[in-house]
Design an enzyme around this catalytic site. Structure first.
Site, PDB file in Angstrom:
ATOM      1  N   ILE A 137      -2.851  83.803  -4.933  1.00  0.00           N
ATOM      2  CA  ILE A 137      -3.977  83.985  -4.019  1.00  0.00           C
ATOM      3  C   ILE A 137      -5.225  83.515  -4.755  1.00  0.00           C
ATOM      4  O   ILE A 137      -5.248  83.429  -5.981  1.00  0.00           O
ATOM      5  CB  ILE A 137      -4.128  85.447  -3.538  1.00  0.00           C
ATOM      6  CG1 ILE A 137      -4.255  86.406  -4.720  1.00  0.00           C
ATOM      7  CG2 ILE A 137      -2.979  85.835  -2.643  1.00  0.00           C
ATOM      8  CD1 ILE A 137      -4.437  87.860  -4.290  1.00  0.00           C
ATOM      9  N   ASP A 138      -6.246  83.163  -4.007  1.00  0.00           N
ATOM     10  CA  ASP A 138      -7.455  82.600  -4.596  1.00  0.00           C
ATOM     11  C   ASP A 138      -8.155  83.590  -5.517  1.00  0.00           C
ATOM     12  O   ASP A 138      -7.993  84.815  -5.383  1.00  0.00           O
ATOM     13  CB  ASP A 138      -8.428  82.163  -3.502  1.00  0.00           C
ATOM     14  CG  ASP A 138      -7.856  81.071  -2.614  1.00  0.00           C
ATOM     15  OD1 ASP A 138      -7.006  80.304  -3.100  1.00  0.00           O
ATOM     16  OD2 ASP A 138      -8.272  80.999  -1.439  1.00  0.00           O
ATOM     17  N   LYS A 139      -8.968  83.068  -6.396  1.00  0.00           N
ATOM     18  CA  LYS A 139      -9.717  83.881  -7.355  1.00  0.00           C
ATOM     19  C   LYS A 139     -10.473  85.009  -6.657  1.00  0.00           C
ATOM     20  O   LYS A 139     -10.425  86.169  -7.086  1.00  0.00           O
ATOM     21  CB  LYS A 139     -10.695  83.003  -8.133  1.00  0.00           C
ATOM     22  CG  LYS A 139     -11.670  83.774  -9.017  1.00  0.00           C
ATOM     23  CD  LYS A 139     -12.728  82.857  -9.608  1.00  0.00           C
ATOM     24  CE  LYS A 139     -13.792  83.642 -10.356  1.00  0.00           C
ATOM     25  NZ  LYS A 139     -14.887  82.787 -10.852  1.00  0.00           N
ATOM     26  N   ARG A 237      -8.482  80.658   5.176  1.00  0.00           N
ATOM     27  CA  ARG A 237      -9.886  80.252   5.157  1.00  0.00           C
ATOM     28  C   ARG A 237     -10.113  79.001   6.008  1.00  0.00           C
ATOM     29  O   ARG A 237     -11.086  78.918   6.772  1.00  0.00           O
ATOM     30  CB  ARG A 237     -10.335  80.022   3.718  1.00  0.00           C
ATOM     31  CG  ARG A 237     -10.228  81.259   2.851  1.00  0.00           C
ATOM     32  CD  ARG A 237     -10.296  80.958   1.371  1.00  0.00           C
ATOM     33  NE  ARG A 237     -11.632  80.484   0.975  1.00  0.00           N
ATOM     34  CZ  ARG A 237     -11.919  80.076  -0.252  1.00  0.00           C
ATOM     35  NH1 ARG A 237     -10.987  80.061  -1.197  1.00  0.00           N
ATOM     36  NH2 ARG A 237     -13.148  79.679  -0.542  1.00  0.00           N
TER      37      ARG A 237
END
Length: 308
Positions: A137-139, A237
């Site tokens: 998953i993204d930062k 997103r």
């Protein structure tokens, strides 16, 4: 840089400046990076070095020569982890917002992998820099991740992801009021032709499918649950922006005027999979982190529709 020799035969539809055309043909590489490769001699045309402005002709043979990757020494780091579940084969961790999952050129340490290496042995299937990492998953996205402690577990968990038999649900706060109670976004994703740092809905992209349902409506925002059938980069997103409802706080895909925070309001709340050894169905839930819950509390006080 490709990790093996890449050879391309240019068709009549692929002629033009070599730096521009290669950026299209190698969709995961930026034009500026390709220009550097050309200048460094890692790209040849008909076995000859060229300049970035070289105009490709139909029939040209382009070779992209791999270079030795920069060595990254992974150091175990004593970083606290929120472990939701652990046994001899798998870990489920609740990753905080702001933590990178694995080391890369821009983040050599202080990652989730560094913390995991200090805690326990990990599988080796994903290579030296992503041990144990089955999905990411993204930062600035928080929430649940499954981690493989051995190769057997890794193969099983990866197969479940590929077969789409696992469960992944996210909670997102998006701009605007979504009228439908639920819906499905079926739109292929790939590198944005306008900005190489972004993903976008593109005709020749990889299939991507996101289901959403409305949890709560505010005057200017909507809280939604998003269930993934595919796991493309930045999928939620990009898909929510595509339907006109970008994530609040998103610095890459959101509007300039948005809610203040340290990144997008996106949390991986639910994670389900079949245990790689016992076959038991496993399901885990992580409540919204404080930074997300506090924003919803603020919206409850300031942005709820009026009732008569």
């Amino acid at each position: 840089m490709p990790n093996q020799l890449t050879q391309l035969k240019i068709s009549a539809q692929e002629t033009g400046r070599i730096d521009k055309q290669l950026a299209t043909l190698l969709s995961d590489v930026s034009r500026s990076q390709i220009k550097k490769w050309i200048e460094d001699g890692n790209v040849t045309v008909n076995k000859q070095s060229v300049k970035p402005k070289y105009h490709l002709q139909a029939g040209d043979i382009v070779q992209v020569i791999p270079e030795q990757p920069q060595k990254i020494d992974l150091e175990p780091e004593n970083i606290p982890l929120e472990i939701v579940y652990e046994d001899d084969d798998v870990l489920v961790v609740n990753k905080p917002q702001g933590m990178v999952v694995h080391p890369s050129a821009g983040h050599l340490n202080h990652t989730l992998v560094n913390a995991l290496l200090y805690h326990c042995p990990l599988s080796h299937i994903n290579g030296e820099y992503r041990p144990g990492i089955v999905h990411r998953i993204d930062k600035d996205t928080s929430g649940l991740l499954m981690v493989a402690k051995n190769d057997r577990a890794h193969r099983s968990l990866a197969a479940q992801l590929k077969a789409k038999t696992n469960q992944r649900e996210y909670v997102a706060l998006v701009h605007g009021v979504i009228k439908e109670d639920q819906g499905t976004i079926d739109a292929p994703l790939g590198r944005s032709p306008k900005d190489r740092k972004k993903q976008a809905v593109v005709a020749d992209g990889r299939p991507a499918l996101t289901h959403f349902r409305v949890l709560k409506r505010y005057l200017h925002y909507t809280l939604v649950a998003c269930k993934l059938e595919t796991g493309r980069t930045h999928q939620i997103r990009v898909h929510m922006k595509y339907i006109g409802h970008p994530l609040a706080g998103d610095p890459l895909y959101g509007p300039r005027k948005t809610l203040k925070g340290n990144g997008q309001f996106l949390h991986a709340r639910l994670l389900g999979f079949k245990h790689p050894v016992t076959g038991k169905e496993m399901m885990f839930e992580a409540p919204l982190p404080d930074w997300f819950a506090q924003m919803l509390k603020h919206l409850d006080q300031t942005d709820l529709p009026r009732t008569n």
